[in-house]
Scaffold this motif. Structure first.
Motif, PDB file in Angstrom:
ATOM      1  N   SER A  13       0.778  -1.229   0.179  1.00 17.73           N
ATOM      2  CA  SER A  13       0.010   0.064   0.010  1.00 17.73           C
ATOM      3  C   SER A  13       0.667   1.171   0.166  1.00 17.73           C
ATOM      4  N   VAL A  14       1.850   1.288   0.990  1.00 17.54           N
ATOM      5  CA  VAL A  14       2.765   2.442   1.031  1.00 17.54           C
ATOM      6  C   VAL A  14       3.534   2.571  -0.448  1.00 17.54           C
ATOM      7  N   ALA A  15       3.980   1.701  -1.090  1.00 17.15           N
ATOM      8  CA  ALA A  15       4.746   1.362  -2.297  1.00 17.15           C
ATOM      9  C   ALA A  15       3.780   2.168  -3.425  1.00 17.15           C
ATOM     10  N   SER A  41      10.256   3.125  -6.744  1.00 17.19           N
ATOM     11  CA  SER A  41       9.206   2.704  -6.063  1.00 17.19           C
ATOM     12  C   SER A  41       8.036   1.844  -6.796  1.00 17.19           C
ATOM     13  N   LEU A  42       8.413   1.945  -8.019  1.00 21.88           N
ATOM     14  CA  LEU A  42       7.442   0.707  -8.794  1.00 21.88           C
ATOM     15  C   LEU A  42       8.207  -0.501  -8.660  1.00 21.88           C
ATOM     16  N   LEU A  43       9.218  -0.603  -8.712  1.00 20.49           N
ATOM     17  CA  LEU A  43      10.151  -1.814  -8.434  1.00 20.49           C
ATOM     18  C   LEU A  43       9.632  -2.387  -7.065  1.00 20.49           C
ATOM     19  N   ASP A  44       9.741  -1.420  -5.971  1.00 24.11           N
ATOM     20  CA  ASP A  44       9.271  -1.662  -4.759  1.00 24.11           C
ATOM     21  C   ASP A  44       7.883  -2.328  -4.691  1.00 24.11           C
ATOM     22  N   LEU A  45       6.937  -1.859  -5.278  1.00 23.43           N
ATOM     23  CA  LEU A  45       5.623  -2.331  -5.354  1.00 23.43           C
ATOM     24  C   LEU A  45       5.841  -3.626  -5.924  1.00 23.43           C
ATOM     25  N   THR A  46       6.470  -4.002  -6.991  1.00 25.64           N
ATOM     26  CA  THR A  46       6.523  -5.201  -7.600  1.00 25.64           C
ATOM     27  C   THR A  46       7.023  -6.374  -6.595  1.00 25.64           C
ATOM     28  N   VAL A  47       8.020  -5.731  -5.816  1.00 27.22           N
ATOM     29  CA  VAL A  47       8.661  -6.488  -4.962  1.00 27.22           C
ATOM     30  C   VAL A  47       7.687  -7.058  -3.909  1.00 27.22           C
ATOM     31  N   SER A  48       7.020  -5.999  -3.318  1.00 24.56           N
ATOM     32  CA  SER A  48       6.074  -6.231  -2.071  1.00 24.56           C
ATOM     33  C   SER A  48       5.234  -7.260  -2.592  1.00 24.56           C
ATOM     34  N   LEU A  49       4.554  -6.949  -3.659  1.00 21.34           N
ATOM     35  CA  LEU A  49       3.535  -7.980  -4.402  1.00 21.34           C
ATOM     36  C   LEU A  49       4.108  -9.437  -4.489  1.00 21.34           C
ATOM     37  N   PHE A  50       5.312  -9.619  -4.927  1.00 19.30           N
ATOM     38  CA  PHE A  50       5.952 -10.724  -5.025  1.00 19.30           C
ATOM     39  C   PHE A  50       5.898 -11.694  -3.573  1.00 19.30           C
ATOM     40  N   ASN A  51       6.433 -10.651  -2.665  1.00 23.55           N
ATOM     41  CA  ASN A  51       6.892 -11.163  -1.239  1.00 23.55           C
ATOM     42  C   ASN A  51       5.164 -11.595  -0.602  1.00 23.55           C
TER      43      ASN A  51
END
Length: 297
Positions: A13-15, A41-51
């Motif tokens: 959500s934060v990303a 930050s877009l990469l952060d969002l992708t990583v958080s979704l993968f996590n």
């Protein structure tokens, strides 16, 4: 919902919020630094979704296809995240060298500084939350996620500092020089995460300290005659231990099983923060030499 999964929902959500903020200002202002931060930050969002996907599936019970469960998704997620951190750092280094070779004047300093300042505050709060979750759960995925966003604080701070200094001095070279330093730091920080994840995927043994504790617990039982073929590995939040225990030939199978159960309880208490799986092979005599010959042939 597990605390780890809640943490990934919060980070996702934060990303998402940071991507919208930075992308909007980056496009409207034409600031390359803010736009690069938006891509990060877009990469952060992708990583958080993968996590979230990794943690959601890693806690599924074993089934006909995955007899040992899917716990290796956790170290796999850590490797992916560490790799993305490194790739982001290489992108920052590339942009930094590009700016040195082809200087570009930055505009709309006020809006860019405000967005980066807000980004640092929001990200700092997220890192504090993720670190607290990582300490409670000892989950490497959350620890990697916390490290990822921690590097974002430094990179965002570098962008903010660069924007401030450029607005006062008019020297555009400040931005790429600081960016290079942040990129190198990100690669340095990502290496331990990647290394730990790869070792788990390769079924590396537990640390020497943990193995020594296991040996002390086994050797503390005076009824057992000996032991051999102690093997250990870690997979995400799971620990696997297998060992051959040698019993006196006069002991009954029932008593040997009771002793083995007690050893299992002691070993699990030693790793109470992990899900421990223990296999004890009960030997009526020392067959270590026979097993070694079988391994050779």
């Amino acid at each position: 919902m597990r605390l780890e999964k809640k943490a990934t929902v919060v980070s996702t959500s934060v990303a998402s919020l940071l991507v919208i903020m930075k992308m909007t200002v980056g496009i409207l202002s034409g600031s390359i630094a803010v736009l690069a931060s938006a891509i990060d930050s877009l990469l952060d969002l992708t990583v958080s979704l993968f996590n979230y996907f990794a943690l959601h599936n890693s806690e599924k019970d074993p089934d006909d296809k995955f007899h040992h469960g899917r716990s290796k998704l956790e170290p796999l997620a850590a490797v992916v995240e560490g790799t993305i951190i490194s790739l982001s750092a290489l992108f920052i280094l590339y942009e930094a060298f590009g700016k040195i070779a082809h200087p570009r004047e930055m505009e709309f300093m006020g809006a860019s500084i405000a967005v980066m300042l807000a980004s640092i505050i929001i990200t700092s709060m997220l890192v504090f939350f993720l670190n607290s979750v990582a300490k409670k759960t000892k989950n490497m995925v959350i620890r990697a996620d916390a490290l990822h966003y921690k590097t974002d604080i430094f990179s965002n701070g570098a962008v903010l500092l660069a924007l401030g200094l450029i607005s006062f001095t008019g020297e555009d070279l400040i931005d790429p020089i600081l960016g290079m330093g942040i990129g190198i730091y990100m690669i340095y920080s990502a290496f331990p995460i990647i290394k730990e994840g790869v070792l788990m995927l390769l079924d590396a043994a537990l640390s020497e300290e943990d193995i020594a504790k296991i040996k002390n617990i086994i050797e503390s039982d005076k009824i057992t005659a000996n032991y051999h073929h102690l093997q250990t590995r870690e997979s995400g939040s799971h620990i696997f231990i297998s060992v051959h225990i040698v019993f006196n030939t006069s002991i009954s199978l029932y008593d040997a099983h009771l002793i083995s159960d007690k050893l299992e309880v002691k070993l699990k208490k030693n790793f109470k923060d992990k899900k421990t799986h223990i296999i004890i092979h009960m030997d009526p005599y020392d067959d270590s030499n026979i097993n070694e010959m079988e391994d050779i042939y």
